[in-house]
Design a protein around this motif. Structure first.
Motif, mmCIF file in Angstrom:
data_model
loop_
_atom_site.group_PDB
_atom_site.id
_atom_site.type_symbol
_atom_site.label_atom_id
_atom_site.label_comp_id
_atom_site.label_asym_id
_atom_site.label_seq_id
_atom_site.Cartn_x
_atom_site.Cartn_y
_atom_site.Cartn_z
ATOM 1 N N ASP A 1 -21.420 9.575 8.501
ATOM 2 C CA ASP A 1 -20.592 8.377 8.578
ATOM 3 C C ASP A 1 -21.047 7.366 7.525
ATOM 4 O OD1 ASP A 1 -19.192 9.280 10.886
ATOM 5 O OD2 ASP A 1 -20.911 8.683 12.123
ATOM 6 N N ILE A 2 -20.159 6.417 7.203
ATOM 7 C CA ILE A 2 -20.538 5.324 6.321
ATOM 8 C C ILE A 2 -21.734 4.585 6.929
ATOM 9 C CG2 ILE A 2 -19.814 3.080 5.388
ATOM 10 C CD1 ILE A 2 -16.999 4.196 5.132
ATOM 11 N N GLY A 3 -22.711 4.283 6.090
ATOM 12 C CA GLY A 3 -23.923 3.616 6.551
ATOM 13 C C GLY A 3 -25.067 4.578 6.832
ATOM 14 N N SER A 4 -24.791 5.887 6.780
ATOM 15 C CA SER A 4 -25.831 6.874 7.032
ATOM 16 C C SER A 4 -26.810 6.943 5.859
ATOM 17 C CB SER A 4 -25.227 8.274 7.226
ATOM 18 O OG SER A 4 -24.370 8.318 8.342
ATOM 19 N N GLU A 5 -28.093 7.076 6.175
ATOM 20 C CA GLU A 5 -29.087 7.366 5.140
ATOM 21 C C GLU A 5 -29.008 8.860 4.833
ATOM 22 O OE1 GLU A 5 -33.031 6.032 5.936
ATOM 23 O OE2 GLU A 5 -32.366 4.107 6.756
ATOM 24 N N GLU B 1 -10.271 14.136 -6.298
ATOM 25 C CA GLU B 1 -10.173 12.800 -5.696
ATOM 26 C C GLU B 1 -11.574 12.294 -5.360
ATOM 27 O OE1 GLU B 1 -8.416 9.723 -5.264
ATOM 28 O OE2 GLU B 1 -6.871 11.257 -4.902
ATOM 29 N N LYS B 2 -11.780 11.002 -5.525
ATOM 30 C CA LYS B 2 -13.045 10.401 -5.103
ATOM 31 C C LYS B 2 -13.091 10.421 -3.585
ATOM 32 C CE LYS B 2 -15.804 6.178 -5.482
ATOM 33 N NZ LYS B 2 -15.879 4.797 -6.054
ATOM 34 N N ILE B 3 -14.170 10.993 -3.017
ATOM 35 C CA ILE B 3 -14.239 11.154 -1.567
ATOM 36 C C ILE B 3 -15.475 10.507 -0.945
ATOM 37 C CG2 ILE B 3 -12.814 13.238 -1.472
ATOM 38 C CD1 ILE B 3 -15.394 14.891 -1.501
ATOM 39 N N GLY B 4 -16.426 10.104 -1.779
ATOM 40 C CA GLY B 4 -17.628 9.478 -1.235
ATOM 41 C C GLY B 4 -18.378 8.689 -2.281
ATOM 42 N N ASP B 5 -19.250 7.789 -1.817
ATOM 43 C CA ASP B 5 -20.013 6.904 -2.700
ATOM 44 C C ASP B 5 -21.399 6.723 -2.091
ATOM 45 O OD1 ASP B 5 -21.186 4.727 -3.989
ATOM 46 O OD2 ASP B 5 -19.356 3.536 -4.047
ATOM 47 N N GLY C 1 -29.960 8.085 -0.806
ATOM 48 C CA GLY C 1 -29.448 6.725 -0.686
ATOM 49 C C GLY C 1 -28.723 6.475 0.616
ATOM 50 N N ILE C 2 -27.848 5.478 0.597
ATOM 51 C CA ILE C 2 -26.997 5.138 1.741
ATOM 52 C C ILE C 2 -25.568 5.561 1.427
ATOM 53 C CG2 ILE C 2 -25.943 3.218 3.032
ATOM 54 C CD1 ILE C 2 -28.702 3.502 3.944
ATOM 55 N N LEU C 3 -24.913 6.203 2.381
ATOM 56 C CA LEU C 3 -23.509 6.585 2.199
ATOM 57 C C LEU C 3 -22.660 5.320 2.342
ATOM 58 C CD1 LEU C 3 -21.664 8.999 1.684
ATOM 59 C CD2 LEU C 3 -21.500 9.304 4.161
ATOM 60 N N GLU D 1 0.821 -1.202 0.000
ATOM 61 C CA GLU D 1 0.000 0.000 0.000
ATOM 62 C C GLU D 1 0.863 1.264 0.000
ATOM 63 O OE1 GLU D 1 -2.643 1.536 -0.284
ATOM 64 O OE2 GLU D 1 -4.158 -0.043 -0.414
ATOM 65 N N ILE D 2 0.194 2.402 -0.275
ATOM 66 C CA ILE D 2 0.834 3.708 -0.115
ATOM 67 C C ILE D 2 0.750 4.110 1.360
ATOM 68 C CG2 ILE D 2 0.359 4.397 -2.488
ATOM 69 C CD1 ILE D 2 -2.041 5.979 -1.494
ATOM 70 N N PRO D 3 1.555 5.099 1.793
ATOM 71 C CA PRO D 3 1.572 5.452 3.226
ATOM 72 C C PRO D 3 0.220 5.894 3.778
ATOM 73 C CG PRO D 3 3.500 6.353 2.128
ATOM 74 C CD PRO D 3 2.623 5.804 1.049
ATOM 75 N N LYS D 4 -0.580 6.581 2.959
ATOM 76 C CA LYS D 4 -1.908 7.010 3.397
ATOM 77 C C LYS D 4 -2.938 6.569 2.355
ATOM 78 C CE LYS D 4 -0.681 10.951 6.321
ATOM 79 N NZ LYS D 4 -0.920 12.389 6.601
ATOM 80 N N PRO D 5 -3.442 5.352 2.471
ATOM 81 C CA PRO D 5 -4.428 4.864 1.507
ATOM 82 C C PRO D 5 -5.626 5.800 1.391
ATOM 83 C CG PRO D 5 -3.662 3.071 2.894
ATOM 84 C CD PRO D 5 -3.109 4.338 3.479
ATOM 85 N N ILE D 6 -6.144 5.946 0.165
ATOM 86 C CA ILE D 6 -7.237 6.883 -0.093
ATOM 87 C C ILE D 6 -8.520 6.141 -0.468
ATOM 88 C CG2 ILE D 6 -5.814 8.863 -0.699
ATOM 89 C CD1 ILE D 6 -6.078 8.070 -3.625
ATOM 90 N N CYS D 7 -8.678 4.949 0.062
ATOM 91 C CA CYS D 7 -9.853 4.145 -0.235
ATOM 92 C C CYS D 7 -11.119 4.799 0.325
ATOM 93 C CB CYS D 7 -9.681 2.748 0.355
ATOM 94 S SG CYS D 7 -11.035 1.638 -0.043
ATOM 95 N N VAL D 8 -12.184 4.773 -0.462
ATOM 96 C CA VAL D 8 -13.474 5.316 -0.045
ATOM 97 C C VAL D 8 -14.317 4.242 0.648
ATOM 98 C CG1 VAL D 8 -15.683 6.186 -0.935
ATOM 99 C CG2 VAL D 8 -13.534 7.176 -1.734
ATOM 100 N N ARG D 9 -14.338 3.027 0.099
ATOM 101 C CA ARG D 9 -15.137 1.944 0.685
ATOM 102 C C ARG D 9 -14.317 1.265 1.787
ATOM 103 N NH1 ARG D 9 -18.304 -1.989 -1.737
ATOM 104 N NH2 ARG D 9 -19.303 -1.670 0.274
ATOM 105 N N ARG D 10 -14.054 2.026 2.846
ATOM 106 C CA ARG D 10 -13.123 1.607 3.890
ATOM 107 C C ARG D 10 -13.604 0.399 4.683
ATOM 108 N NH1 ARG D 10 -13.268 5.176 7.709
ATOM 109 N NH2 ARG D 10 -14.842 6.609 6.895
ATOM 110 N N THR D 11 -14.908 0.194 4.771
ATOM 111 C CA THR D 11 -15.433 -0.914 5.566
ATOM 112 C C THR D 11 -15.195 -2.266 4.912
ATOM 113 O OG1 THR D 11 -17.585 -0.446 4.554
ATOM 114 C CG2 THR D 11 -17.199 0.416 6.773
ATOM 115 N N VAL D 12 -14.816 -2.265 3.636
ATOM 116 C CA VAL D 12 -14.510 -3.522 2.947
ATOM 117 C C VAL D 12 -13.155 -3.418 2.253
ATOM 118 C CG1 VAL D 12 -16.825 -4.441 2.648
ATOM 119 C CG2 VAL D 12 -15.987 -2.740 1.029
#
Length: 252
Positions: A173-177, A213-217, A198-200, A21-32
């Motif tokens: 937060d992730i999972g918020s409606e 940068e992609k910051i949310g889904d 939708g759901i964040l 990985e890079i030193p500061k991963p920029i993943c958006v779907r952090r829960t998976v």
């Protein structure tokens, strides 16, 4: 995508797995995402655990625990030290940024920018559609379209991108409606709002990010469970990877 591949390999009894990985991963779907181990030291995705390693000695200890190892190594120098049977470039940079098929007995690329067999032994199609997950042994996958795959008719609308560089501060937060127009986060003093209902499903960590940068889904299907499980796209790609790996693996 990398987490999907690592998870599929682990479940198929390939246990000595390391993710760089890079030193500061920029993943958006952090829960998976196993990349979260860089921040949290240990993380779990669908009952498979990954743990952060600072060096090769710790990698071997993690493997003894039957976990996946995650190591900060953006140049994947560890490939030359460990000499693995197989290496996969799942960076999703939309191009080959230097991966060569002589770096391991089996080298597989994911997504656009790779050509098999000149760059890699095989490449996996990552574009949604009829060929998603297809293992390609001669040729290249489809070019990057720049448009996210449609979900309930939404494409670009469901992805939040940074209007400029700056520091992220969460409101939701992730999972918020969420409803269209809801405040999701700040970038410095700039407010970023939900573009659809939708759901964040994904939200980047509170780190400094670059413009665009992609910051949310936001998932318009509104099913909270999808925030915590591997997507059908990642499963298709990981299945294609396993299909491509096994014939070569038998010859190593």
């Amino acid at each position: 995508m990398a987490t999907g591949i690592a998870h599929r390999l682990f479940m198929a009894n390939f246990t000595n797995i390391i993710i760089t990985e890079i030193p500061k991963p920029i993943c958006v779907r952090r829960t998976v995402a196993f990349s979260e181990a860089v921040y949290k030291k240990k993380t779990e995705v669908e009952e498979v655990t990954a743990e952060y390693a600072q060096n090769l000695e710790e990698v071997f200890d993690i493997w003894e625990e039957k976990y996946i190892a995650v190591m900060v190594d953006p140049e994947w120098a560890v490939v030359g030290e460990l000499k693995p049977n197989a290496a996969v470039d799942a960076i999703m940079a939309k191009k080959n940024i230097g991966t060569r098929k002589d770096e391991a007995p089996i080298v597989i690329g994911v997504g656009p920018g790779f050509h098999a067999p000149s760059d890699v032994h095989a490449v996996i199609e990552s574009n949604r559609g009829h060929h998603l997950g297809r293992a390609i042994y001669k040729g290249s996958p489809e070019a990057h379209t720049g448009v996210p795959g449609p979900t309930m008719g939404y494409t670009k609308e469901r992805v939040l991108r940074a209007p400029h560089s700056g520091a992220i501060k969460h409101v939701k937060d992730i999972g918020s409606e969420v409803k269209k127009g809801d405040l999701i986060l700040y970038i410095d003093k700039t407010l970023v709002f939900a573009t659809i209902d939708g759901i964040l499903r994904g939200l980047i960590r509170e780190i400094d990010i670059a413009a665009n940068e992609k910051i949310g889904d936001i998932d318009p299907r509104g099913i909270k469970e999808y925030c915590y499980t591997i997507t059908e796209k990642a499963r298709a790609i990981s299945g294609g990877f396993l299909e491509a790996l096994l014939p070569f693996y038998g010859a190593v």
